[in-house]
Design an enzyme around this catalytic site. Structure first.
Site, short mmCIF file in Angstrom:
data_model
loop_
_atom_site.label_atom_id
_atom_site.label_comp_id
_atom_site.label_asym_id
_atom_site.label_seq_id
_atom_site.Cartn_x
_atom_site.Cartn_y
_atom_site.Cartn_z
N HIS C 424 0.81 -1.22 0.00
CA HIS C 424 0.00 0.00 0.00
C HIS C 424 0.85 1.28 0.00
O HIS C 424 0.32 2.37 -0.22
CB HIS C 424 -0.94 0.01 1.21
CG HIS C 424 -2.23 0.73 0.97
ND1 HIS C 424 -2.44 1.57 -0.10
CD2 HIS C 424 -3.38 0.74 1.68
CE1 HIS C 424 -3.65 2.07 -0.03
NE2 HIS C 424 -4.26 1.58 1.03
N ASP C 428 -1.95 2.35 -4.63
CA ASP C 428 -3.17 2.86 -4.03
C ASP C 428 -4.34 1.95 -4.37
O ASP C 428 -4.28 1.18 -5.34
CB ASP C 428 -3.46 4.27 -4.55
CG ASP C 428 -2.36 5.24 -4.17
OD1 ASP C 428 -2.10 6.17 -4.95
OD2 ASP C 428 -1.73 5.04 -3.10
#
Lengths: 328, 326, 451
Positions: C424, C428
């Protein structure tokens, strides 16, 4: 750029302002034909005449009050007190009158005057001619206190002080008078209350005033050989202080050493330490805030003792090294 | 002599001077009352009994001339034409007062109006007076300054340095010593006499005079001469107005250093009563006319009191304003 | 003249010695050179001779007690000589006499303390004189000592408040580190920022393993112990590091494999006819994934501290299960290869992987990893990212499932669950979602590969 001395820079600032504004005049002891005890007004009597270069008898209180009164009705006097030690005699008019008239009269008066005074030790002049008393005046609301460390700063800050609409105490270190540096020929004003980063570094912040700025820069060169990179910040205006560059520097380095010549107890270093401790920089300190300053004693006559009374380059190097090496 | 002096003054001017003296007397009496009722913070220094010195001296000035006073300066401010409402408001510490309530009794000033302020330091105004004179002269300004001080200030270093500098620079300043016989409790007669006080003029090199400070016209004549001398470029003078303060130095003064007889003796020489007598004897005014002047003065002061008491206090938000000029 | 008997140094790095046994006792006459006691060090027990002749007196150190080397432990006196003042023993610390109800009272205070409280205080360094006693008669109990331990004491000596710089505190808080567990290198043990930066994260202690042998004693032993070595060790370290340091986000999608199966079927008919390489499901998935990755470069990348590296080439690692672990050989430059080439490579690599015949270059350089547990019947799972890559695709078994078709009618289709796990910090949510959508569309309609 041409290089001139700190003294010449002071003289040039006063001369250019007196040429530009007929409200500016000088008053002080031996500033006329004698040219000033240190030569600051050398040649100015010839240029401006006795109407604007006012020589006085020994009357510190009288001449300081005269400057105050003249300023009160719209003139812009530059008073000179020959040695900062004699500010004691001038203080009633400076502290009780010049500093307070505006506030006392509900903001309906201004006192745009400059009081210049040579300070500091190293000339063997001993107890009554060597003091650094700037923090007395930092303590007085209504006054501004300026201490330039280079010829460039001296000219620019003096021009700003003359143009400022408040009573400014302008402190010149005697040993700086002969130092040389690049100074633009035309008039220029360095705004008051602007701190100046004189050298960038990442390991330690040194905040220094007046002659301790050049000593700190010399110490920084020596420390760089040991791999210690020092950042030197010069407040230039002690009151009102521009704290932000100092705070940002301490956040960057996490360590701060304050260096000034004046006696440590009750000196400007305590004020700076308080400002830093109360700021965001506190959370980034990785060592105590350390002050290196004059010993708690009057300035002695003997040359060796005199030198040992105030911080020297070696003292700055040693203390900086100790802080960076986690020994403090 | 006396008649000549009286005749050379117009009826309007005489009425004006009398009115001002009554206003000073009424102001001081009201100040005392307000203080005793607990409405005044701090202390105050009353000039009851010294009205002739104030009005006599200041009546010689043009409206644009300057005065610089001392801590017992209410009379000087009123004589210079201060607005009674704004003066009383400053006395009460109100925002609309001359100094926004920041100065109070000892520091009332109106620089724009030519009143460079009362001063809380004995002798504090004298060096500044020299500087004002220097500035005026440098600008070729034809205005003059009256610098008031007391016998108490005559012993300070500031006084002596100022005398020397004033003569050196030939400033257009008239130094007026209101000799009310006492510094705080220290009698002037212990260290000097009114002659020797006036003698400082000669010693330092300027013209001088000594007057009966409770004789309005005598004061006026002496100061006028000095003012003319200054305005024409003749430099400074020293005038000693010998007078007396009826009340103690300040409200906390128990008057133990002088006798009741002395006080009463001087009260008999009340400057207002003397001038009043003179005008009536001269035929310029009737008693009734003067009564009206007196009554109007007291009413003006009463209005000022009401004005001051109803005015607003300064705000806390504005507390740090005025420390520095931009 | 009194002669000191000292605790001798007998070993090179010995700092203390213990009195093992006094061979002579107080008052005995001894001869110089005679053995008078035995001392013990970490390494040896050794006899000590009398340094002089005379009377053994003033024994200061008893059997079992340990003192620093060179400490005087006794004296040898000439007859009639008195002990040096230093030798006069302090009044012997009396063993506190038990009170009538069995509690032990200290003779130098007024307040009694229970034996267990005394032992607990001694073990944990608590000063009993500072502990208020809640027992009868103000007795200090175990509970009192426990409470004293829980309370922060005035700071200093590491009890209570921590001596640290503001910078150190700030960094510790940012990183979730406990200052008390960090040793300070500054003056007086002050914790500096550098100490915190260098500190290992404090991991909450694992609960102790149950004693299975005790709980169910019988043969064979309840626990077989396998040392952590080799591949197992590597896998353990890598999995832990990846899981701890990479914030994983997981995206699942259900793929209708109808057309995929048809295409593969056609490809394999052709392969059979021409005798060329059979195409495994994995190989075709690898091909599709690579084609889609080419359109989503942020999933073919790596988080590198101060930088993010996007890779030009798409090198897909295919996880291979081994008997005692797993290994991930890499098919390089997938985009440039045909499905047949990929299938051949995957088969070769898997076979040699199981035989432990891969060379190091074959397991390096991967930019994306696929793990297919479909053959094992796993419906759906999420994998741990293969550091330093930024994503991994977990492929489950294809099984018939009841699904609505385009008109809302109930049909049965072969459905495969895939789960993308992504870093992450680099990827995204929206970026991953787009990739998954693209991948689903292409898997469900492999003809799109022709575009």
């Amino acid at each position: 750029m041409r290089e001139i001395t700190y003294l010449e820079a002071v003289r040039e600032a006063m001369t250019q302002e007196m040429e530009r504004d007929e409200k500016v005049f000088m008053i002080g002891e031996d500033i006329g034909q004698y040219g000033g005890a240190f030569g600051a007004s050398f040649g100015m009597l010839e240029q401006f005449g006795p109407e604007r270069i006012l020589d006085t008898p020994i009357t510190e209180l009288g001449l300081t009050g005269a400057a105050t009164g003249a300023a009160l009705i719209g003139m812009r006097p530059i008073a000179e007190i020959m040695f900062m030690d004699f500010m004691t005699l001038a203080s009633e008019q400076l502290v009780n009158q010049a500093a307070k008239l505006r506030f006392m009269f509900g903001g309906k008066a201004t006192v745009p005057m400059v009081l210049r005074t040579p300070a500091g030790s190293g000339t063997g002049a001993a107890e009554h001619h060597s003091q650094s008393l700037e923090n007395w005046f930092v303590h007085i609301p209504g006054l501004k206190v300026v201490m330039p460390s280079t010829p460039y700063d001296a000219k620019g800050l003096l021009i700003s002080s003359i143009r400022d609409n408040n009573a400014v105490v302008f402190v010149e270190h005697k040993l700086l008078y002969k130092t040389k540096g690049p100074v633009p020929e035309e008039p220029y004003a360095i705004p008051l209350s602007t701190s100046d980063v004189k050298r960038e570094g990442k390991d330690l912040t040194i905040v220094a005033t007046s002659i301790m700025v050049s000593k700190s820069l010399a110490a920084a060169e020596l420390l760089a050989e040991e791999g210690i990179e020092v950042e030197v910040v010069d407040p230039r205006t002690l009151r009102p202080l521009d704290p932000e560059p100092i705070i940002q520097s301490v956040i960057k380095t996490g360590r701060v050493l304050i260096v000034h010549e004046a006696v440590k107890t009750g000196g400007y270093g305590g004020e700076l330490a308080g400002v830093i401790a109360e700021s965001k920089a506190f959370g980034y300190l990785d060592a105590p805030i350390v002050r290196l300053a004059g010993r708690d004693m009057p300035i002695p006559y003997n040359r060796t003792l005199e030198i040992n009374t105030v911080p020297q380059i070696e003292d700055i190097v040693a203390k900086a090294r100790d802080i960076v090496q986690g020994k403090v | 002599m006396m008649e000549n002096r009286v005749q050379s003054i117009s009826k309007e001017e005489a009425a004006e001077m009398l009115r001002l003296m009554y206003e000073v007397r009424a102001f001081e009496e009201q100040a005392e009352k307000s203080y005793m009722m607990g409405k005044i913070h701090g202390t105050m220094h009353l000039s009851i009994g010294q009205e002739a010195s104030a009005i006599g001296s200041i009546s010689t000035l043009e409206p644009t001339d300057y005065i610089l006073g001392h801590h017992r300066g209410h009379g000087l401010c009123i004589a210079k034409g201060a607005d009674l409402n704004l003066m009383m408001a400053e006395f009460y510490g109100k925002e609309v007062g001359y100094c926004r309530g920041r100065g109070g009794s000892m520091h009332i000033a109106d620089v724009a109006g030519g009143n460079l302020g009362a001063n809380g330091v004995v002798g504090g105004g004298l060096p500044m007076a020299v500087g004002v004179g220097i500035g005026l002269k440098m600008r070729g300004d034809k205005r003059v300054l009256l610098s008031f001080f007391g016998d108490g200030a005559a012993s300070t270093g500031a006084f002596h340095e100022s005398m020397i500098l004033a003569v050196l620079y030939q400033v257009p300043v008239v130094f007026i010593c209101e000799n009310n016989q006492y510094a705080m409790s220290f009698p002037a007669r212990s260290w000097t006499t009114s002659e020797r006080l006036a003698g400082f003029a000669d010693n330092y090199g300027m013209p001088g005079a000594s007057t009966d400070g409770n004789n309005l016209l005598e004061v006026k004549e002496a100061v006028q001469t000095a003012v003319d001398h200054a305005r024409s470029g003749g430099g400074p003078s020293l005038i000693v107005n010998n007078t007396y303060r009826w009340r103690g130095h300040s409200k906390s003064d128990r008057n133990l250093y002088r006798t009741q007889e002395e006080i009463e003796e001087w009260q008999d020489a009340d400057p207002i009563r003397r001038y009043r007598k003179l005008l009536v004897a001269d035929g310029s005014f009737t008693e009734d006319e003067i009564d009206v002047i007196e009554k109007d003065a007291y009413e003006a002061i009463e209005s000022a009191r009401v004005f001051a008491e109803e005015s607003a206090e300064p705000s806390i938000e504005s507390i740090e304003e005025g420390v520095y000029a931009p | 003249m009194a002669t000191d008997v000292i605790m001798p140094k007998v070993d090179m790095d010995q700092e203390t010695g213990t009195v093992g046994e006094w061979l002579k006792k107080e008052g005995d006459t001894v001869k110089q050179g005679e053995d008078i006691l035995v001392i013990e060090t970490d390494k040896v027990a050794i006899e000590v001779e009398a340094p002089a002749s005379g009377i053994l007196s003033g024994i200061l150190v008893q059997e079992g007690e340990t003192v620093p080397i060179a400490t005087t432990i006794a004296y040898i006196l000439e007859p009639g000589e008195a002990l040096p003042d230093a030798a006069k023993p302090a009044p012997a610390a009396q063993e506190p006499a038990p009170t009538s109800d069995g509690m032990v009272a200290r003779t130098d205070w007024e307040v009694p303390v229970t034996p267990v409280a005394r032992n607990m205080a001694a073990a944990s360094g608590v000063d009993l004189t500072a502990v208020p006693g809640s027992g009868p008669g103000g007795r200090v109990t175990k509970k009192d000592v426990e409470e004293a331990l829980a309370k922060p004491t005035p700071f200093g000596n590491g009890q209570g408040k921590v001596y640290a710089t503001p910078a150190a505190r700030r960094i510790a808080e940012e990183r979730g580190l406990v200052l008390e567990s960090i040793t300070g290198s500054g003056p007086d043990g002050r914790i500096q920022a550098a100490d915190v930066l260098n500190a290992q994260a404090v991991v909450p202690e694992m609960p102790a393993e149950p004693d299975f042998d005790k709980l169910s004693p019988s043969s064979p032993p309840a626990v077989e112990v396998i040392p952590l070595r080799g591949m197992r060790r590597t896998i353990a370290e890598r999995m832990a590091a990846s899981y701890q340091q990479i914030p994983h986000i997981n995206f699942t999608s259900r793929i209708d494999m109808t057309k995929f199966n048809e295409v593969r079927g056609e490809l394999n008919s052709y392969a059979e006819k021409t005798g060329s390489q059979r195409i495994s499901a994995t190989a075709l998935i690898v091909k599709v994934v690579a084609a889609v990755l080419a359109r989503h470069p942020w999933l073919n990348s790596s988080f590198q501290e101060e930088e993010i590296h996007l890779y030009r080439d798409i090198n897909i690692g295919v996880a291979v299960a081994l008997e005692t672990g797993l290994i991930v050989p890499v098919v390089r430059d997938v985009v440039a290869k045909s499905v047949g080439q990929i299938a051949a490579e995957v088969k070769d690599l898997s076979t040699r992987a199981r035989e432990e015949q891969l060379v190091p270059s074959e397991v390096r350089g991967g930019t994306f990893t696929i793990s297919n547990l479909g053959p094992f019947g796993v419906e759906q799972f999420s994998a741990i990212i293969n550091r330093p890559q930024a994503a991994i695709l977990a492929v489950g078994a294809t099984q018939p499932e009841v699904v609505p078709d385009a008109d809302g009618q109930i049909v049965v289709r072969p459905i495969m669950h895939i789960t993308l796990s992504a870093d992450h910090r680099v990827v995204d949510g929206a970026v991953a979602a787009k990739f998954i959508a693209d991948l689903k569309a292409t898997l469900e309609s492999p003809v799109l590969l022709l575009l």
